[in-house]
Structures are given as structure tokens and as C-alpha cells.
Write an enzyme that holds these catalytic residues in place. Structure first.
Site, PDB file in Angstrom:
ATOM      1  N   THR A 171       0.821  -1.220   0.000  1.00  0.00           N
ATOM      2  CA  THR A 171       0.000   0.000   0.000  1.00  0.00           C
ATOM      3  C   THR A 171       0.853   1.268   0.000  1.00  0.00           C
ATOM      4  O   THR A 171       2.007   1.251   0.455  1.00  0.00           O
ATOM      5  CB  THR A 171      -0.904  -0.008   1.254  1.00  0.00           C
ATOM      6  OG1 THR A 171      -1.444   1.286   1.460  1.00  0.00           O
ATOM      7  CG2 THR A 171      -0.126  -0.383   2.519  1.00  0.00           C
ATOM      8  N   ASP A 172       0.264   2.366  -0.460  1.00  0.00           N
ATOM      9  CA  ASP A 172       0.948   3.670  -0.380  1.00  0.00           C
ATOM     10  C   ASP A 172       1.035   4.175   1.058  1.00  0.00           C
ATOM     11  O   ASP A 172       1.810   5.082   1.353  1.00  0.00           O
ATOM     12  CB  ASP A 172       0.237   4.707  -1.269  1.00  0.00           C
ATOM     13  CG  ASP A 172      -1.240   4.931  -0.931  1.00  0.00           C
ATOM     14  OD1 ASP A 172      -1.780   4.225  -0.045  1.00  0.00           O
ATOM     15  OD2 ASP A 172      -1.863   5.814  -1.565  1.00  0.00           O
ATOM     16  N   GLU A 173       0.231   3.568   1.967  1.00  0.00           N
ATOM     17  CA  GLU A 173       0.160   4.101   3.329  1.00  0.00           C
ATOM     18  C   GLU A 173       1.459   3.918   4.103  1.00  0.00           C
ATOM     19  O   GLU A 173       1.672   4.568   5.128  1.00  0.00           O
ATOM     20  CB  GLU A 173      -1.027   3.478   4.076  1.00  0.00           C
ATOM     21  CG  GLU A 173      -2.319   3.713   3.323  1.00  0.00           C
ATOM     22  CD  GLU A 173      -3.590   3.418   4.096  1.00  0.00           C
ATOM     23  OE1 GLU A 173      -3.564   3.464   5.332  1.00  0.00           O
ATOM     24  OE2 GLU A 173      -4.602   3.148   3.441  1.00  0.00           O
ATOM     25  N   TYR A 226      -2.165  -0.514  10.928  1.00  0.00           N
ATOM     26  CA  TYR A 226      -2.266  -1.157   9.609  1.00  0.00           C
ATOM     27  C   TYR A 226      -1.029  -0.862   8.768  1.00  0.00           C
ATOM     28  O   TYR A 226      -0.345  -1.775   8.292  1.00  0.00           O
ATOM     29  CB  TYR A 226      -3.534  -0.682   8.875  1.00  0.00           C
ATOM     30  CG  TYR A 226      -3.514  -0.999   7.385  1.00  0.00           C
ATOM     31  CD1 TYR A 226      -3.481  -2.318   6.935  1.00  0.00           C
ATOM     32  CD2 TYR A 226      -3.499   0.023   6.421  1.00  0.00           C
ATOM     33  CE1 TYR A 226      -3.450  -2.617   5.569  1.00  0.00           C
ATOM     34  CE2 TYR A 226      -3.471  -0.268   5.066  1.00  0.00           C
ATOM     35  CZ  TYR A 226      -3.443  -1.584   4.640  1.00  0.00           C
ATOM     36  OH  TYR A 226      -3.389  -1.873   3.294  1.00  0.00           O
ATOM     37  N   LYS A 268       2.039  -3.359   7.450  1.00  0.00           N
ATOM     38  CA  LYS A 268       2.337  -3.550   6.019  1.00  0.00           C
ATOM     39  C   LYS A 268       3.782  -3.140   5.732  1.00  0.00           C
ATOM     40  O   LYS A 268       4.481  -3.789   4.946  1.00  0.00           O
ATOM     41  CB  LYS A 268       1.375  -2.733   5.140  1.00  0.00           C
ATOM     42  CG  LYS A 268      -0.056  -3.222   5.098  1.00  0.00           C
ATOM     43  CD  LYS A 268      -0.232  -4.619   4.493  1.00  0.00           C
ATOM     44  CE  LYS A 268       0.006  -4.681   2.996  1.00  0.00           C
ATOM     45  NZ  LYS A 268      -0.357  -6.001   2.437  1.00  0.00           N
TER      46      LYS A 268
HETATM   47  P1  NAD Z   1      -9.696  -7.346   2.029  1.00  0.00           P
HETATM   48  O1  NAD Z   1      -9.720  -7.033   3.487  1.00  0.00           O
HETATM   49  O2  NAD Z   1     -10.907  -7.090   1.195  1.00  0.00           O
HETATM   50  O3  NAD Z   1      -9.362  -8.904   1.838  1.00  0.00           O
HETATM   51  C1  NAD Z   1      -8.374  -9.560   2.585  1.00  0.00           C
HETATM   52  C2  NAD Z   1      -8.536 -11.059   2.367  1.00  0.00           C
HETATM   53  O4  NAD Z   1      -7.494 -11.720   3.101  1.00  0.00           O
HETATM   54  C3  NAD Z   1      -9.864 -11.624   2.875  1.00  0.00           C
HETATM   55  O5  NAD Z   1     -10.412 -12.507   1.932  1.00  0.00           O
HETATM   56  C4  NAD Z   1      -9.489 -12.351   4.151  1.00  0.00           C
HETATM   57  O6  NAD Z   1     -10.335 -13.449   4.433  1.00  0.00           O
HETATM   58  C5  NAD Z   1      -8.073 -12.795   3.827  1.00  0.00           C
HETATM   59  N1  NAD Z   1      -7.259 -13.012   5.027  1.00  0.00           N
HETATM   60  C6  NAD Z   1      -7.112 -12.167   6.088  1.00  0.00           C
HETATM   61  N2  NAD Z   1      -6.312 -12.734   7.011  1.00  0.00           N
HETATM   62  C7  NAD Z   1      -5.913 -13.940   6.509  1.00  0.00           C
HETATM   63  C8  NAD Z   1      -5.071 -14.972   6.986  1.00  0.00           C
HETATM   64  N3  NAD Z   1      -4.463 -14.877   8.169  1.00  0.00           N
HETATM   65  N4  NAD Z   1      -4.883 -16.066   6.196  1.00  0.00           N
HETATM   66  C9  NAD Z   1      -5.512 -16.175   5.001  1.00  0.00           C
HETATM   67  N5  NAD Z   1      -6.333 -15.226   4.511  1.00  0.00           N
HETATM   68  C10 NAD Z   1      -6.536 -14.120   5.250  1.00  0.00           C
HETATM   69  O7  NAD Z   1      -8.431  -6.611   1.469  1.00  0.00           O
HETATM   70  P2  NAD Z   1      -8.200  -5.891   0.047  1.00  0.00           P
HETATM   71  O8  NAD Z   1      -8.734  -4.527   0.111  1.00  0.00           O
HETATM   72  O9  NAD Z   1      -8.624  -6.814  -1.030  1.00  0.00           O
HETATM   73  O10 NAD Z   1      -6.606  -5.776   0.045  1.00  0.00           O
HETATM   74  C11 NAD Z   1      -5.796  -6.840  -0.452  1.00  0.00           C
HETATM   75  C12 NAD Z   1      -4.348  -6.454  -0.320  1.00  0.00           C
HETATM   76  O11 NAD Z   1      -4.095  -5.254  -1.028  1.00  0.00           O
HETATM   77  C13 NAD Z   1      -3.901  -6.200   1.127  1.00  0.00           C
HETATM   78  O12 NAD Z   1      -2.619  -6.732   1.281  1.00  0.00           O
HETATM   79  C14 NAD Z   1      -3.886  -4.691   1.228  1.00  0.00           C
HETATM   80  O13 NAD Z   1      -2.921  -4.262   2.169  1.00  0.00           O
HETATM   81  C15 NAD Z   1      -3.487  -4.302  -0.177  1.00  0.00           C
HETATM   82  N6  NAD Z   1      -3.960  -2.991  -0.634  1.00  0.00           N
HETATM   83  C16 NAD Z   1      -5.279  -2.652  -0.520  1.00  0.00           C
HETATM   84  C17 NAD Z   1      -5.711  -1.426  -1.003  1.00  0.00           C
HETATM   85  C18 NAD Z   1      -7.164  -1.022  -0.935  1.00  0.00           C
HETATM   86  O14 NAD Z   1      -7.494   0.112  -1.265  1.00  0.00           O
HETATM   87  N7  NAD Z   1      -8.080  -1.896  -0.572  1.00  0.00           N
HETATM   88  C19 NAD Z   1      -4.792  -0.537  -1.567  1.00  0.00           C
HETATM   89  C20 NAD Z   1      -3.444  -0.917  -1.667  1.00  0.00           C
HETATM   90  C21 NAD Z   1      -3.048  -2.157  -1.197  1.00  0.00           C
HETATM   91  P1  TYD Z   2     -10.801   4.080   3.846  1.00  0.00           P
HETATM   92  O1  TYD Z   2     -11.707   3.636   2.765  1.00  0.00           O
HETATM   93  O2  TYD Z   2     -10.989   3.501   5.213  1.00  0.00           O
HETATM   94  O3  TYD Z   2      -9.312   3.864   3.325  1.00  0.00           O
HETATM   95  P2  TYD Z   2      -7.896   4.344   3.965  1.00  0.00           P
HETATM   96  O4  TYD Z   2      -8.094   4.721   5.369  1.00  0.00           O
HETATM   97  O5  TYD Z   2      -7.068   3.112   3.827  1.00  0.00           O
HETATM   98  O6  TYD Z   2      -7.437   5.474   3.099  1.00  0.00           O
HETATM   99  O7  TYD Z   2     -10.921   5.654   4.000  1.00  0.00           O
HETATM  100  C1  TYD Z   2     -10.671   6.512   2.901  1.00  0.00           C
HETATM  101  C2  TYD Z   2     -10.779   7.936   3.400  1.00  0.00           C
HETATM  102  O8  TYD Z   2     -12.134   8.184   3.786  1.00  0.00           O
HETATM  103  C3  TYD Z   2      -9.937   8.197   4.630  1.00  0.00           C
HETATM  104  O9  TYD Z   2      -9.432   9.525   4.567  1.00  0.00           O
HETATM  105  C4  TYD Z   2     -10.921   8.088   5.776  1.00  0.00           C
HETATM  106  C5  TYD Z   2     -12.224   8.578   5.154  1.00  0.00           C
HETATM  107  N1  TYD Z   2     -13.455   7.959   5.708  1.00  0.00           N
HETATM  108  C6  TYD Z   2     -14.493   8.775   6.153  1.00  0.00           C
HETATM  109  O10 TYD Z   2     -14.428  10.031   6.087  1.00  0.00           O
HETATM  110  N2  TYD Z   2     -15.611   8.179   6.658  1.00  0.00           N
HETATM  111  C7  TYD Z   2     -15.737   6.826   6.767  1.00  0.00           C
HETATM  112  O11 TYD Z   2     -16.764   6.345   7.273  1.00  0.00           O
HETATM  113  C8  TYD Z   2     -14.653   5.999   6.278  1.00  0.00           C
HETATM  114  C9  TYD Z   2     -14.749   4.501   6.348  1.00  0.00           C
HETATM  115  C10 TYD Z   2     -13.541   6.624   5.762  1.00  0.00           C
END
Ligand code: NAD
Ligand code: TYD
Length: 357
Positions: free
Chosen positions: A133-135, A159, A163
Site C-alpha cells: 500500500t501507499d500508506e 495497519y 504492512k
Molecule cells: P480485504 O480485506 O478485502 O481482503 C483480505 C482477504 O485476506 C480476505 O479474503 C481475508 O479473508 C483474507 N485473510 C485475512 N487474514 C488472513 C489470513 N491470516 N490467512 C488467510 N487469509 C486471510 O483486502 P483488500 O482490500 O482486497 O486488500 C488486499 C491487499 O491489497 C492487502 O494486502 C492490502 O494491504 C493491499 N492494498 C489494498 C488497497 C485497498 O485500497 N483496498 C490498496 C493498496 C493495497
Molecule cells: P478508507 O476507505 O478507510 O481507506 P484508507 O483509510 O485506507 O485510506 O478511507 C478513505 C478515506 O475516507 C480516509 O481519509 C478516511 C475517510 N473515511 C471517512 O471520512 N468516513 C468513513 O466512514 C470511512 C470509512 C472513511
């Protein structure tokens, strides 16, 4: 024949990637390994293209025996590692599972790959791709340049810290053991199958049921939104052409403030779901997230120049497709909410903030 292990493939991005890769590749098999936590569901893996090429294994990435057996039995040569605890608000309320899955889980996968691949022909033709992630880079001020691959890490939530630790471990396995790894750090994704704890699906579903739209603080935080299919394409390209040991930043270049994103969602809903119009009237400012990162932005020059990737979806087109998808899938929403204890989450995260959720 390529045998790909997708960890976390029952979650949001993982399930989109499983679909993407099954559609794209004639000569491959995919094994999804997923613990099916609250965020993962087999509902996300229904109606796959070429289901005969897909196998599902339910289990924890921290379970060393299971991971080694899976690598061995399915002759896995490529690991695409998505599995993680992924929600910042949950990491604030309970950081333990983040350390366990994101750090210990990633370590378990790395050790298993090193051992199983080392004992069965070596690392040639193998790949461990880590999705991050960019975070990990921290929070930008308004005039700061976007994050580059070489920007120093400065994570600020449990989080992002977990990561960041996992990224360091993956790089250590490249330098120390020559494990052929690649990494991608991506900005905020949105699109179909996203669990509705994240901003965009939460706002869509709340607006549909006429509930408040809880904007944290002043709503002027900035994220770099990317449509999930663009992320999947970028990862696919890194698997095919990325250089081992390298990291590639991925981002959408879409950077309106949060409140503007919520207004865009409302405007699309006003058109597609006119009941309760205007939906903007539901916007409610609630107390901010502790340690809330103000701004993220990704510099994607490297992946553009080296691999020729750029996002194909605009924010307007991606948001519209996403709203249409949630409107057309009420049964998905019902099942996911039931399986995951969604109402309890809403109460836990928003109950004390007020706003009448
Ligand atoms: P998500 O929370 O939707 O899905 C996570 C999945 O991992 C779920 O299916 C869960 O059951 C599984 N999981 C969790 N713990 C586990 C374990 N111990 N063993 C096996 N499976 C397990 O997450 P996402 O949004 O699809 O993100 C996927 C990846 O991408 C993550 O690594 C996240 O850090 C990264 N990522 C997400 C975003 C975003 O915007 N969602 C952006 C950049 C990177
Ligand atoms: P989120 O989707 O939780 O992603 P991340 O925290 O990983 O960026 O949140 C995106 C942005 O939206 C973040 O600045 C927090 C804000 N946010 C709200 O303002 N209200 C909400 O209920 C949620 C879930 C997020």
C-alpha cells in the site's frame, strides 16, 4: 503451465485478481488460499471464468504446514500475496490481528516458499509477488511531491506499520536468500466486491438506505483513487515483466478530497436511484479518525516508463460502474452483511461518533 497461489483471493482485490487472471491466461491454474475472515467470502468467487482451473483452500497464511503442503501439492511456481488485515479503523480498535496476519503471515509465506522451492528445483522460474500500500510512506502536506519508490517509510497506523514491516521482510528475502520477489505499493482501490467498511461502498450502501454519510473530520483528506481492475492489470504486468527485487508504485492520479468523492457518489445515485434525492442531504461530519493521514499521492513514473502501465479508468467512469454494481447486487450485500457481522461493526466504529448510523 503456470500454477499461481493467490492468498486473500476471497477478499476485494484478490477476488478481482482471480477473475482477471483466469480470464487472461489460457495456460494457468489458480489456487486461492484464504482464511475467510469477516472480509473474505466465497460469494466473491462465484461465477468465475474457467472454474475448472481454480481451486479453493480455506486456511490461515500463518499455518506453516498448510502453506508448505499447498505449495507442494499444487506445484505452485507463482505466489501473489494479497492476504492481510486491511482496514485502518479496525487496526485502531484492535491492532493484534494486523501484526499476526500482515507480519507473521507474510513471514510464514516467505519461509515456506524459500524451503519448498529450495528443495524442489530452486528459485528459477519462481516468483513471490507482494501486494502493498501507499500508506507505508506516511502522510503528505498539500505541496509535497507524490510518493516515489525511494521515499522513506513513515507509517502512522497499526495497519500501515504492519504492512511496512511485511515489505521490509519481503525485500530482506531477496537480498539475503535471492528469493525472486517483486513488490507493488498501490493507492486506494474501489470497485465491485469491496467490503462496505471502506469509504466508497459504505457511502453507496448508506445512501441507498437513507442513513447518514459519516465524513471524518473536515472531509478535506486526499486519497489517490484507483479502479480495482487497473490495479489487477498492473500486478499482472509486474508478474510478466517486472524485475526481481524491484518495487513499483501504482496509483490513479485521481485526487479529489474525501467530501468531493462522497458528493460524486451522491450525484450518481441521484440519477440512478432517485428515491431520497438529493442524497447529499445525508452527509454528516463525525469525529475524526485518530492519527488520520491527510494526503496520499503516488508517482507512477517508474511503472509507466518500464512496463508501459497506466490506469485505463477515469474516476467518473469507475465510480459509475461501481455504483451500478452495488445497486444491482442487493443479495450480495445481504449475504456479506450477515456473514461478517456488519451491523456490529457499524455500531462499534460509528456508535460513539454519533450521526445516527
Ligand atoms: P480485504 O480485506 O478485502 O481482503 C483480505 C482477504 O485476506 C480476505 O479474503 C481475508 O479473508 C483474507 N485473510 C485475512 N487474514 C488472513 C489470513 N491470516 N490467512 C488467510 N487469509 C486471510 O483486502 P483488500 O482490500 O482486497 O486488500 C488486499 C491487499 O491489497 C492487502 O494486502 C492490502 O494491504 C493491499 N492494498 C489494498 C488497497 C485497498 O485500497 N483496498 C490498496 C493498496 C493495497
Ligand atoms: P478508507 O476507505 O478507510 O481507506 P484508507 O483509510 O485506507 O485510506 O478511507 C478513505 C478515506 O475516507 C480516509 O481519509 C478516511 C475517510 N473515511 C471517512 O471520512 N468516513 C468513513 O466512514 C470511512 C470509512 C472513511
Amino acid at each position: 503451465m503456470q500454477n499461481i497461489l493467490v492468498t486473500g483471493g476471497a477478499g476485494f482485490i484478490g477476488s478481482n485478481f482471480v477473475r482477471h487472471i483466469l480470464r487472461a491466461g489460457a495456460d494457468l491454474r489458480v489456487v486461492t488460499l484464504d482464511a475467510l475472515t469477516y472480509a473474505g467470502s466465497l460469494e466473491n468467487l462465484k461465477d468465475l471464468p474457467h472454474p475448472e482451473k481454480h481451486a479453493f483452500v480455506q486456511g490461515d497464511i500463518c499455518d506453516r504446514t498448510l502453506v508448505e503442503n499447498t505449495l507442494d501439492q499444487h506445484k505452485i511456481d507463482t505466489i501473489v500475496h494479497f492476504a492481510a488485515e486491511s482496514h485502518v479503523d479496525r487496526s485502531i480498535l484492535g491492532p493484534g490481528p494486523f501484526v499476526q496476519t500482515n507480519l507473521v503471515g507474510t513471514f510464514t509465506l516467505l519461509e515456506s516458499a524459500r524451503l519448498v522451492w529450495g528443495e524442489s528445483g530452486g528459485f528459477d522460474g519462481r516468483r513471490f509477488h507482494h501486494v502493498s500500500t501507499d500508506e507505508v510512506f506516511g502522510s503528505l502536506g498539500p505541496g509535497d511531491p507524490a510518493f516515489r519508490e525511494v521515499t522513506p517509510y513513515d507509517p502512522r497506523s497499526p495497519y500501515s506499520a504492519s504492512k511496512a514491516g511485511s515489505d521490509h521482510l519481503v525485500r530482506a528475502y531477496f537480498h539475503t536468500y535471492a528469493l525472486p520477489v517483486t513488490l507493488t505499493n498501490c493507492s486506494n482501490n474501489y470497485g465491485p466486491y469491496q467490503f462496505p467498511e471502506k469509504l466508497i461502498p459504505l457511502m453507496i450502501l448508506n445512501a441507498i438506505r437513507g442513513a447518514p454519510l459519516p465524513v471524518y473530520g473536515d472531509g478535506l483528506q486526499v486519497r489517490d483513487w484507483l479502479y480495482v481492475e487497473d490495479h489487477c492489470e498492473a500486478i499482472h504486468l509486474v508478474l510478466e515483466k517486472g524485475r526481481p527485487g524491484e518495487t513499483y508504485n501504482i496509483g490513479g492520479g485521481n485526487q479529489p478530497v474525501n467530501i468531493e468523492i462522497v458528493r460524486l457518489v451522491c450525484a450518481i445515485l441521484d440519477e440512478l436511484h432517485p428515491q431520497g434525492t438529493p442524497h447529499e442531504r445525508l452527509i454528516t461530519h463525525v469525529p475524526d479518525r485518530p492519527g488520520h493521514d491527510r494526503r496520499y499521492a503516488m508517482d507512477i513514473t517508474k511503472i509507466q516508463a518500464e512496463l508501459g502501465w497506466s490506469p485505463r479508468h477515469t474516476l467518473g467512469s469507475g465510480l459509475r460502474t461501481t455504483v451500478e454494481w452495488y445497486l444491482s447486487r442487493p443479495e450480495w450485500v445481504t449475504v456479506i452483511a450477515q456473514q461478517s457481522g456488519y451491523n456490529e461493526w457499524l455500531e462499534k466504529n460509528y456508535g460513539k461518533r454519533g450521526g445516527g448510523m
